[in-house]
Design a protein around this motif. Sequence first.
Motif, PDB file in Angstrom:
ATOM      1  N   LEU A 137       0.847  -1.190   0.000  1.00  0.00           N
ATOM      2  CA  LEU A 137       0.000   0.000   0.000  1.00  0.00           C
ATOM      3  C   LEU A 137       0.881   1.239   0.000  1.00  0.00           C
ATOM      4  O   LEU A 137       1.883   1.299   0.725  1.00  0.00           O
ATOM      5  CB  LEU A 137      -0.890   0.034   1.244  1.00  0.00           C
ATOM      6  N   SER A 138       0.499   2.202  -0.784  1.00  0.00           N
ATOM      7  CA  SER A 138       1.203   3.481  -0.746  1.00  0.00           C
ATOM      8  C   SER A 138       0.685   4.285   0.446  1.00  0.00           C
ATOM      9  O   SER A 138      -0.368   3.979   1.008  1.00  0.00           O
ATOM     10  CB  SER A 138       0.947   4.265  -2.036  1.00  0.00           C
ATOM     11  N   GLN A 139       1.440   5.308   0.795  1.00  0.00           N
ATOM     12  CA  GLN A 139       0.947   6.193   1.854  1.00  0.00           C
ATOM     13  C   GLN A 139      -0.389   6.794   1.431  1.00  0.00           C
ATOM     14  O   GLN A 139      -1.291   6.913   2.249  1.00  0.00           O
ATOM     15  CB  GLN A 139       1.942   7.317   2.137  1.00  0.00           C
ATOM     16  N   ASN A 140      -0.501   7.158   0.181  1.00  0.00           N
ATOM     17  CA  ASN A 140      -1.736   7.771  -0.299  1.00  0.00           C
ATOM     18  C   ASN A 140      -2.928   6.820  -0.162  1.00  0.00           C
ATOM     19  O   ASN A 140      -4.022   7.237   0.215  1.00  0.00           O
ATOM     20  CB  ASN A 140      -1.583   8.248  -1.741  1.00  0.00           C
ATOM     21  N   GLN A 141      -2.736   5.554  -0.465  1.00  0.00           N
ATOM     22  CA  GLN A 141      -3.826   4.585  -0.313  1.00  0.00           C
ATOM     23  C   GLN A 141      -4.249   4.470   1.151  1.00  0.00           C
ATOM     24  O   GLN A 141      -5.437   4.420   1.452  1.00  0.00           O
ATOM     25  CB  GLN A 141      -3.399   3.213  -0.839  1.00  0.00           C
ATOM     26  N   LEU A 142      -3.278   4.442   2.040  1.00  0.00           N
ATOM     27  CA  LEU A 142      -3.590   4.366   3.466  1.00  0.00           C
ATOM     28  C   LEU A 142      -4.282   5.642   3.941  1.00  0.00           C
ATOM     29  O   LEU A 142      -5.246   5.587   4.704  1.00  0.00           O
ATOM     30  CB  LEU A 142      -2.318   4.110   4.281  1.00  0.00           C
ATOM     31  N   ILE A 143      -3.816   6.775   3.469  1.00  0.00           N
ATOM     32  CA  ILE A 143      -4.421   8.060   3.816  1.00  0.00           C
ATOM     33  C   ILE A 143      -5.904   8.074   3.437  1.00  0.00           C
ATOM     34  O   ILE A 143      -6.759   8.452   4.236  1.00  0.00           O
ATOM     35  CB  ILE A 143      -3.668   9.209   3.108  1.00  0.00           C
ATOM     36  N   LEU A 144      -6.197   7.666   2.222  1.00  0.00           N
ATOM     37  CA  LEU A 144      -7.585   7.674   1.751  1.00  0.00           C
ATOM     38  C   LEU A 144      -8.446   6.667   2.505  1.00  0.00           C
ATOM     39  O   LEU A 144      -9.569   6.977   2.912  1.00  0.00           O
ATOM     40  CB  LEU A 144      -7.636   7.400   0.247  1.00  0.00           C
ATOM     41  N   ALA A 148      -7.955   5.322   5.520  1.00  0.00           N
ATOM     42  CA  ALA A 148      -8.086   5.619   6.949  1.00  0.00           C
ATOM     43  C   ALA A 148      -8.698   6.997   7.209  1.00  0.00           C
ATOM     44  O   ALA A 148      -8.965   7.354   8.347  1.00  0.00           O
ATOM     45  CB  ALA A 148      -6.725   5.529   7.631  1.00  0.00           C
ATOM     46  N   ARG A 149      -8.891   7.757   6.125  1.00  0.00           N
ATOM     47  CA  ARG A 149      -9.457   9.103   6.223  1.00  0.00           C
ATOM     48  C   ARG A 149      -8.630   9.995   7.150  1.00  0.00           C
ATOM     49  O   ARG A 149      -9.143  10.625   8.068  1.00  0.00           O
ATOM     50  CB  ARG A 149     -10.917   9.064   6.678  1.00  0.00           C
ATOM     51  N   ILE A 150      -7.344   9.983   6.883  1.00  0.00           N
ATOM     52  CA  ILE A 150      -6.419  10.858   7.601  1.00  0.00           C
ATOM     53  C   ILE A 150      -5.675  11.683   6.561  1.00  0.00           C
ATOM     54  O   ILE A 150      -5.740  11.388   5.370  1.00  0.00           O
ATOM     55  CB  ILE A 150      -5.435  10.051   8.482  1.00  0.00           C
ATOM     56  N   ILE A 168      -5.767   3.296  11.486  1.00  0.00           N
ATOM     57  CA  ILE A 168      -4.718   2.657  10.699  1.00  0.00           C
ATOM     58  C   ILE A 168      -4.737   1.150  10.904  1.00  0.00           C
ATOM     59  O   ILE A 168      -4.674   0.379   9.940  1.00  0.00           O
ATOM     60  CB  ILE A 168      -3.342   3.262  11.042  1.00  0.00           C
ATOM     61  N   ALA A 169      -4.839   0.707  12.137  1.00  0.00           N
ATOM     62  CA  ALA A 169      -4.882  -0.732  12.426  1.00  0.00           C
ATOM     63  C   ALA A 169      -6.085  -1.374  11.745  1.00  0.00           C
ATOM     64  O   ALA A 169      -5.978  -2.475  11.179  1.00  0.00           O
ATOM     65  CB  ALA A 169      -4.932  -0.969  13.934  1.00  0.00           C
ATOM     66  N   HIS A 170      -7.217  -0.703  11.765  1.00  0.00           N
ATOM     67  CA  HIS A 170      -8.425  -1.241  11.138  1.00  0.00           C
ATOM     68  C   HIS A 170      -8.227  -1.401   9.627  1.00  0.00           C
ATOM     69  O   HIS A 170      -8.544  -2.451   9.059  1.00  0.00           O
ATOM     70  CB  HIS A 170      -9.623  -0.336  11.436  1.00  0.00           C
TER      71      HIS A 170
END
Length: 77
Positions: free
Chosen positions: A31-38, A40-42, A64-66
């Motif tokens: 996962l890219s940071q961008n994918q995680l950002i989107l 996790a809504r952060i 993030i854990a979720h």
Amino acid sequence: MRELPDDDSWMLDDRRVIGARIRAERKRQRLSQNQLILAARIDRVTIWRVETGRDTSLSTLQRIAHVLDVPLSDLVQ
């Protein structure tokens, strides 16, 4: 009962370990940071702060854990 050290440097060390675990799991899942950002809504600053060991909230770590589908305890152990 343990006493606290004279300074708070130990907390930064712990947060850096947590950030490294999050980064490693994100990369393991490709996962890219961008994918995680989107997911996790952060925001970008928040993920940077988490992965570099800066102060963050429990709710951010839970998000993030979720999204990574790992127990929060695995990230903060």
